[in-house]
Design a protein around this motif. Sequence first.
Motif, PDB file in Angstrom:
ATOM      1  N   PHE A 192      26.147  15.756  25.371  1.00 53.89           N
ATOM      2  CA  PHE A 192      26.044  15.596  26.820  1.00 53.89           C
ATOM      3  C   PHE A 192      25.556  16.900  27.447  1.00 53.89           C
ATOM      4  O   PHE A 192      25.905  17.987  26.996  1.00 53.89           O
ATOM      5  CB  PHE A 192      27.396  15.209  27.434  1.00 53.89           C
ATOM      6  CG  PHE A 192      27.821  13.824  27.076  1.00 53.89           C
ATOM      7  CD1 PHE A 192      27.377  12.745  27.816  1.00 53.89           C
ATOM      8  CD2 PHE A 192      28.639  13.603  25.986  1.00 53.89           C
ATOM      9  CE1 PHE A 192      27.762  11.448  27.471  1.00 53.89           C
ATOM     10  CE2 PHE A 192      29.025  12.325  25.635  1.00 53.89           C
ATOM     11  CZ  PHE A 192      28.592  11.239  26.373  1.00 53.89           C
ATOM     12  N   ILE A 193      24.757  16.743  28.492  1.00 49.97           N
ATOM     13  CA  ILE A 193      24.213  17.861  29.265  1.00 49.97           C
ATOM     14  C   ILE A 193      24.760  17.748  30.672  1.00 49.97           C
ATOM     15  O   ILE A 193      24.812  16.650  31.241  1.00 49.97           O
ATOM     16  CB  ILE A 193      22.672  17.803  29.313  1.00 49.97           C
ATOM     17  CG1 ILE A 193      22.087  17.821  27.901  1.00 49.97           C
ATOM     18  CG2 ILE A 193      22.110  18.940  30.164  1.00 49.97           C
ATOM     19  CD1 ILE A 193      20.612  17.425  27.853  1.00 49.97           C
ATOM     20  N   ALA A 194      25.177  18.870  31.261  1.00 49.02           N
ATOM     21  CA  ALA A 194      25.613  18.877  32.657  1.00 49.02           C
ATOM     22  C   ALA A 194      24.378  19.002  33.546  1.00 49.02           C
ATOM     23  O   ALA A 194      23.664  20.002  33.505  1.00 49.02           O
ATOM     24  CB  ALA A 194      26.574  20.036  32.914  1.00 49.02           C
ATOM     25  N   ALA A 195      24.122  17.950  34.326  1.00 45.60           N
ATOM     26  CA  ALA A 195      22.998  17.974  35.259  1.00 45.60           C
ATOM     27  C   ALA A 195      23.376  18.804  36.478  1.00 45.60           C
ATOM     28  O   ALA A 195      24.565  19.032  36.755  1.00 45.60           O
ATOM     29  CB  ALA A 195      22.624  16.557  35.673  1.00 45.60           C
ATOM     30  N   PHE A 241      22.611  12.434  25.407  1.00 49.49           N
ATOM     31  CA  PHE A 241      21.405  12.544  24.590  1.00 49.49           C
ATOM     32  C   PHE A 241      21.752  12.272  23.131  1.00 49.49           C
ATOM     33  O   PHE A 241      22.850  12.548  22.674  1.00 49.49           O
ATOM     34  CB  PHE A 241      20.707  13.904  24.758  1.00 49.49           C
ATOM     35  CG  PHE A 241      21.464  15.082  24.205  1.00 49.49           C
ATOM     36  CD1 PHE A 241      21.214  15.547  22.907  1.00 49.49           C
ATOM     37  CD2 PHE A 241      22.400  15.756  24.972  1.00 49.49           C
ATOM     38  CE1 PHE A 241      21.899  16.645  22.407  1.00 49.49           C
ATOM     39  CE2 PHE A 241      23.086  16.849  24.472  1.00 49.49           C
ATOM     40  CZ  PHE A 241      22.847  17.296  23.181  1.00 49.49           C
ATOM     41  N   HIS A 242      20.801  11.695  22.426  1.00 48.38           N
ATOM     42  CA  HIS A 242      20.942  11.392  21.002  1.00 48.38           C
ATOM     43  C   HIS A 242      20.311  12.526  20.211  1.00 48.38           C
ATOM     44  O   HIS A 242      19.379  13.176  20.687  1.00 48.38           O
ATOM     45  CB  HIS A 242      20.239  10.057  20.694  1.00 48.38           C
ATOM     46  CG  HIS A 242      20.462   9.570  19.302  1.00 48.38           C
ATOM     47  ND1 HIS A 242      19.654   9.936  18.254  1.00 48.38           N
ATOM     48  CD2 HIS A 242      21.409   8.752  18.792  1.00 48.38           C
ATOM     49  CE1 HIS A 242      20.090   9.355  17.145  1.00 48.38           C
ATOM     50  NE2 HIS A 242      21.155   8.616  17.446  1.00 48.38           N
ATOM     51  N   ARG A 243      20.762  12.746  18.990  1.00 48.53           N
ATOM     52  CA  ARG A 243      20.233  13.825  18.155  1.00 48.53           C
ATOM     53  C   ARG A 243      18.719  13.723  17.967  1.00 48.53           C
ATOM     54  O   ARG A 243      18.037  14.721  17.854  1.00 48.53           O
ATOM     55  CB  ARG A 243      20.961  13.888  16.802  1.00 48.53           C
ATOM     56  CG  ARG A 243      20.557  12.840  15.805  1.00 48.53           C
ATOM     57  CD  ARG A 243      21.243  12.950  14.437  1.00 48.53           C
ATOM     58  NE  ARG A 243      21.026  14.221  13.815  1.00 48.53           N
ATOM     59  CZ  ARG A 243      22.000  15.094  13.490  1.00 48.53           C
ATOM     60  NH1 ARG A 243      23.259  14.780  13.694  1.00 48.53           N
ATOM     61  NH2 ARG A 243      21.714  16.243  12.939  1.00 48.53           N
ATOM     62  N   LEU A 278      14.225  18.430  20.390  1.00 43.91           N
ATOM     63  CA  LEU A 278      13.025  19.015  19.773  1.00 43.91           C
ATOM     64  C   LEU A 278      13.428  20.087  18.760  1.00 43.91           C
ATOM     65  O   LEU A 278      14.518  20.654  18.854  1.00 43.91           O
ATOM     66  CB  LEU A 278      12.127  19.615  20.851  1.00 43.91           C
ATOM     67  CG  LEU A 278      11.587  18.639  21.900  1.00 43.91           C
ATOM     68  CD1 LEU A 278      10.803  19.401  22.958  1.00 43.91           C
ATOM     69  CD2 LEU A 278      10.720  17.572  21.262  1.00 43.91           C
ATOM     70  N   PRO A 279      12.529  20.408  17.806  1.00 42.23           N
ATOM     71  CA  PRO A 279      12.834  21.470  16.833  1.00 42.23           C
ATOM     72  C   PRO A 279      13.197  22.764  17.543  1.00 42.23           C
ATOM     73  O   PRO A 279      12.647  23.046  18.588  1.00 42.23           O
ATOM     74  CB  PRO A 279      11.526  21.615  16.054  1.00 42.23           C
ATOM     75  CG  PRO A 279      10.856  20.285  16.180  1.00 42.23           C
ATOM     76  CD  PRO A 279      11.250  19.775  17.549  1.00 42.23           C
ATOM     77  N   PRO A 280      14.148  23.504  17.020  1.00 46.62           N
ATOM     78  CA  PRO A 280      14.684  23.434  15.666  1.00 46.62           C
ATOM     79  C   PRO A 280      15.682  22.313  15.438  1.00 46.62           C
ATOM     80  O   PRO A 280      16.163  22.131  14.321  1.00 46.62           O
ATOM     81  CB  PRO A 280      15.315  24.800  15.453  1.00 46.62           C
ATOM     82  CG  PRO A 280      15.684  25.282  16.810  1.00 46.62           C
ATOM     83  CD  PRO A 280      14.667  24.679  17.746  1.00 46.62           C
ATOM     84  N   GLY A 281      16.060  21.535  16.442  1.00 49.81           N
ATOM     85  CA  GLY A 281      16.837  20.343  16.223  1.00 49.81           C
ATOM     86  C   GLY A 281      18.270  20.378  16.694  1.00 49.81           C
ATOM     87  O   GLY A 281      18.810  21.405  17.124  1.00 49.81           O
ATOM     88  N   PHE A 282      18.899  19.216  16.593  1.00 46.99           N
ATOM     89  CA  PHE A 282      20.261  18.978  17.052  1.00 46.99           C
ATOM     90  C   PHE A 282      21.267  19.912  16.385  1.00 46.99           C
ATOM     91  O   PHE A 282      22.162  20.439  17.036  1.00 46.99           O
ATOM     92  CB  PHE A 282      20.624  17.509  16.775  1.00 46.99           C
ATOM     93  CG  PHE A 282      21.999  17.123  17.207  1.00 46.99           C
ATOM     94  CD1 PHE A 282      22.253  16.770  18.522  1.00 46.99           C
ATOM     95  CD2 PHE A 282      23.053  17.093  16.302  1.00 46.99           C
ATOM     96  CE1 PHE A 282      23.523  16.403  18.929  1.00 46.99           C
ATOM     97  CE2 PHE A 282      24.326  16.725  16.698  1.00 46.99           C
ATOM     98  CZ  PHE A 282      24.557  16.377  18.015  1.00 46.99           C
ATOM     99  N   ALA A 327      19.040  11.598  28.287  1.00 48.23           N
ATOM    100  CA  ALA A 327      18.018  12.640  28.198  1.00 48.23           C
ATOM    101  C   ALA A 327      17.128  12.376  26.990  1.00 48.23           C
ATOM    102  O   ALA A 327      17.588  11.941  25.943  1.00 48.23           O
ATOM    103  CB  ALA A 327      18.677  14.014  28.068  1.00 48.23           C
ATOM    104  N   SER A 328      15.857  12.626  27.179  1.00 45.83           N
ATOM    105  CA  SER A 328      14.923  12.613  26.062  1.00 45.83           C
ATOM    106  C   SER A 328      14.196  13.949  26.084  1.00 45.83           C
ATOM    107  O   SER A 328      14.260  14.693  27.064  1.00 45.83           O
ATOM    108  CB  SER A 328      13.936  11.446  26.179  1.00 45.83           C
ATOM    109  OG  SER A 328      13.085  11.633  27.283  1.00 45.83           O
ATOM    110  N   THR A 329      13.512  14.266  25.043  1.00 42.96           N
ATOM    111  CA  THR A 329      12.750  15.505  24.935  1.00 42.96           C
ATOM    112  C   THR A 329      13.639  16.703  25.303  1.00 42.96           C
ATOM    113  O   THR A 329      13.310  17.473  26.199  1.00 42.96           O
ATOM    114  CB  THR A 329      11.494  15.462  25.815  1.00 42.96           C
ATOM    115  OG1 THR A 329      10.920  14.163  25.763  1.00 42.96           O
ATOM    116  CG2 THR A 329      10.461  16.453  25.353  1.00 42.96           C
TER     117      THR A 329
END
Length: 180
Positions: A129-132, A140-142, A146-150, A172-174
């Motif tokens: 989860f991200i605090a907006a 958000f899913h793993r 983006l790299p270097p990754g989850f 969230a994506s990207t």
Amino acid sequence: MEIPLNITTRDVDLTPDLEDLVRRKASKLERFYNGIVGCRITLEGPGNHHNTGGPYNVRLYITVPSGEIVVSHKEQETLRAAIQASFQAAERQAEDLSQLQRGEVKTPVTPPEGPVVGLFPNEGEGYGFIAAQDGRQIYFHRNAVLPPGFDELSVGDRVRFAEEQGHEGPQASTVERLKG
């Protein structure tokens, strides 16, 4: 235009064909900015009577209620090319000014940012989860990282992300980890 078109030439013969081109281009400017007060055009030849080619210069002074649009295109090999290039630049400037005055200028949209507030690597395939900025928590899913990754994320890391509507609410994506 309130004031008649004013065409001035220096060291160039203005043929009826070129004068017609200039007049058509000048009248077309009002499509890009409604309310042009006047337009002065200066066409300049190479200045050397022995020189048969360019460079040709065209200057446009377009008076609008809020000021003046000035375009100067230099050193085109033909007078026709100089006229075309000058009016193309004038059209862009007139359209930009019109959009600015109507409040339609697009401001760059930066993706939202926020800190990672929760990571659950062992639950299913991994998510977090991200605090907006507005206080919501965005899932958000793993696979969205983006790299270097989850696996390189930690709680507290600042990330940039794109928000979209998922099956169960915003997600969230990207997701991109910010350096710092």
